[in-house]
Design an enzyme around this catalytic site. Sequence first.
Site, PDB file in Angstrom:
ATOM      1  N   ASP A  11      70.648  50.585  41.444  1.00  0.00           N
ATOM      2  CA  ASP A  11      72.332  51.076  40.586  1.00  0.00           C
ATOM      3  C   ASP A  11      73.654  50.436  41.644  1.00  0.00           C
ATOM      4  O   ASP A  11      73.428  50.228  42.222  1.00  0.00           O
ATOM      5  CB  ASP A  11      71.074  52.656  41.404  1.00  0.00           C
ATOM      6  CG  ASP A  11      73.090  53.576  40.695  1.00  0.00           C
ATOM      7  OD1 ASP A  11      73.350  53.308  39.205  1.00  0.00           O
ATOM      8  OD2 ASP A  11      73.029  54.433  41.286  1.00  0.00           O
ATOM      9  N   SER A  12      74.253  51.193  40.573  1.00  0.00           N
ATOM     10  CA  SER A  12      75.715  50.735  40.880  1.00  0.00           C
ATOM     11  C   SER A  12      76.033  51.909  42.480  1.00  0.00           C
ATOM     12  O   SER A  12      76.987  51.393  42.976  1.00  0.00           O
ATOM     13  CB  SER A  12      76.374  51.910  39.683  1.00  0.00           C
ATOM     14  OG  SER A  12      77.094  52.977  39.590  1.00  0.00           O
ATOM     15  N   CYS A  75      69.143  52.464  36.699  1.00  0.00           N
ATOM     16  CA  CYS A  75      71.142  52.614  36.173  1.00  0.00           C
ATOM     17  C   CYS A  75      71.159  52.269  34.667  1.00  0.00           C
ATOM     18  O   CYS A  75      70.772  51.056  34.409  1.00  0.00           O
ATOM     19  CB  CYS A  75      71.984  51.635  36.943  1.00  0.00           C
ATOM     20  SG  CYS A  75      73.717  51.366  36.289  1.00  0.00           S
ATOM     21  N   GLU A 154      79.198  60.138  43.835  1.00  0.00           N
ATOM     22  CA  GLU A 154      79.033  59.559  44.858  1.00  0.00           C
ATOM     23  C   GLU A 154      79.817  59.710  46.187  1.00  0.00           C
ATOM     24  O   GLU A 154      79.346  59.348  47.897  1.00  0.00           O
ATOM     25  CB  GLU A 154      79.469  57.898  44.425  1.00  0.00           C
ATOM     26  CG  GLU A 154      79.039  56.662  45.173  1.00  0.00           C
ATOM     27  CD  GLU A 154      78.050  56.162  44.612  1.00  0.00           C
ATOM     28  OE1 GLU A 154      77.809  55.389  45.659  1.00  0.00           O
ATOM     29  OE2 GLU A 154      77.386  56.974  43.950  1.00  0.00           O
ATOM     30  N   CYS A 189      72.623  59.569  33.167  1.00  0.00           N
ATOM     31  CA  CYS A 189      72.955  58.533  34.593  1.00  0.00           C
ATOM     32  C   CYS A 189      72.360  58.602  35.414  1.00  0.00           C
ATOM     33  O   CYS A 189      72.229  60.735  35.179  1.00  0.00           O
ATOM     34  CB  CYS A 189      74.644  58.569  33.687  1.00  0.00           C
ATOM     35  SG  CYS A 189      75.787  58.020  36.203  1.00  0.00           S
ATOM     36  N   HIS A 191      73.448  59.581  38.300  1.00  0.00           N
ATOM     37  CA  HIS A 191      74.184  59.899  38.969  1.00  0.00           C
ATOM     38  C   HIS A 191      73.968  61.417  39.060  1.00  0.00           C
ATOM     39  O   HIS A 191      73.416  62.662  39.726  1.00  0.00           O
ATOM     40  CB  HIS A 191      75.689  59.525  39.713  1.00  0.00           C
ATOM     41  CG  HIS A 191      75.623  58.677  40.317  1.00  0.00           C
ATOM     42  ND1 HIS A 191      75.424  57.203  39.614  1.00  0.00           N
ATOM     43  CD2 HIS A 191      76.152  58.485  41.588  1.00  0.00           C
ATOM     44  CE1 HIS A 191      75.656  56.346  40.589  1.00  0.00           C
ATOM     45  NE2 HIS A 191      76.614  56.901  41.639  1.00  0.00           N
TER      46      HIS A 191
HETATM   47  N1  DGL Z   1      74.045  55.494  37.946  1.00  0.00           N
HETATM   48  C1  DGL Z   1      74.432  54.648  36.822  1.00  0.00           C
HETATM   49  C2  DGL Z   1      74.766  54.706  35.593  1.00  0.00           C
HETATM   50  O1  DGL Z   1      72.864  55.628  35.457  1.00  0.00           O
HETATM   51  C3  DGL Z   1      75.974  54.270  36.745  1.00  0.00           C
HETATM   52  C4  DGL Z   1      77.274  55.091  37.061  1.00  0.00           C
HETATM   53  C5  DGL Z   1      78.101  54.114  37.605  1.00  0.00           C
HETATM   54  O2  DGL Z   1      78.278  53.596  38.433  1.00  0.00           O
HETATM   55  O3  DGL Z   1      79.671  54.124  36.954  1.00  0.00           O
HETATM   56  O4  DGL Z   1      74.515  54.971  34.575  1.00  0.00           O
END
Ligand code: DGL
Length: 276
Positions: A11-12, A75, A154, A189, A191
């Site tokens: 993931d990011s 992600c 984050e 997302c 996160h």
């Molecule tokens: N967790 C990521 C997603 O599901 C992206 C979060 C990000 O880096 O903007 O899209």
Amino acid sequence: MRAGRPIGVFDSGVGGLSILRALRAELPHEHFVYFADSGHAPYGERDEAHVIARSRAITAQLRAEHGIKALVIACNTATAAAVHLLRAEHPNLPIIGVEPALKPAVGLTRTGRIGVLATRGTLGSAKFAALLASLSGLAEFTVQPCDGLADAIERQEAAKIIALCGQYTMGIGRFGLKPGQIDTLVLGCTHYPFAKEYLRALLGPAIQFIDTGEPVARHTRQLLMTSHIPLQNADAPAVSCKPTGHLTLVSSGAPAALKAAAQRWLGLAVPVHATH
Ligand code: DGL
């Protein structure tokens, strides 16, 4: 192929831990290597070329350094930008992506109105447009790009998370169970499940939140089996038990942030390997 090779997950940043948690529950004997690209995050507000380049580099690194037997792109933004390219470039590697859970939401809404929170990158993608079009007429979707929210999660900036959740849910419309109100919110997302407690406090107990951890974990098990990828302890019953598989954590950002997130959300004290 040896069953003991790990499954790669990336993931990011720390958001994909919401998917990893479900994967470890579904496949408790498997080894996992989790790559948090926090040094190059957030993805959601960057251009597509950046997300594609990072997805390619991480996949190559996970293959070369960890010999992964499958890859889960934990992600939504990276899946939308790169899953088709990665599948074409790695035809022998089973690759599982994630997408906002619009289809399950259609099955669950009573009012027929669904809110979708996701990154700008996900919502602007051709893949998301196709998903939305495939559900046309089945429910009314209101989508909301959430600039800054993944980054605040984050960094664990509680005040900012609360402010952004308030701003973005208010921007979607009225929530509730009455006709015309939004009764279902898709967390598009990886996160955002980690902001659930704040969203719950804002929207109350009646609104359904939908994320993708469990369906993605079930799909991963199925794909491994249909791809004839050997599993660890394949004969053990597929019931929940305490994970016994080994977990390796890798971060391109501050190792302490991933270590703290794994401790907080997975209850695991695991050392983090720094990479670039
Ligand atoms: N967790 C990521 C997603 O599901 C992206 C979060 C990000 O880096 O903007 O899209």
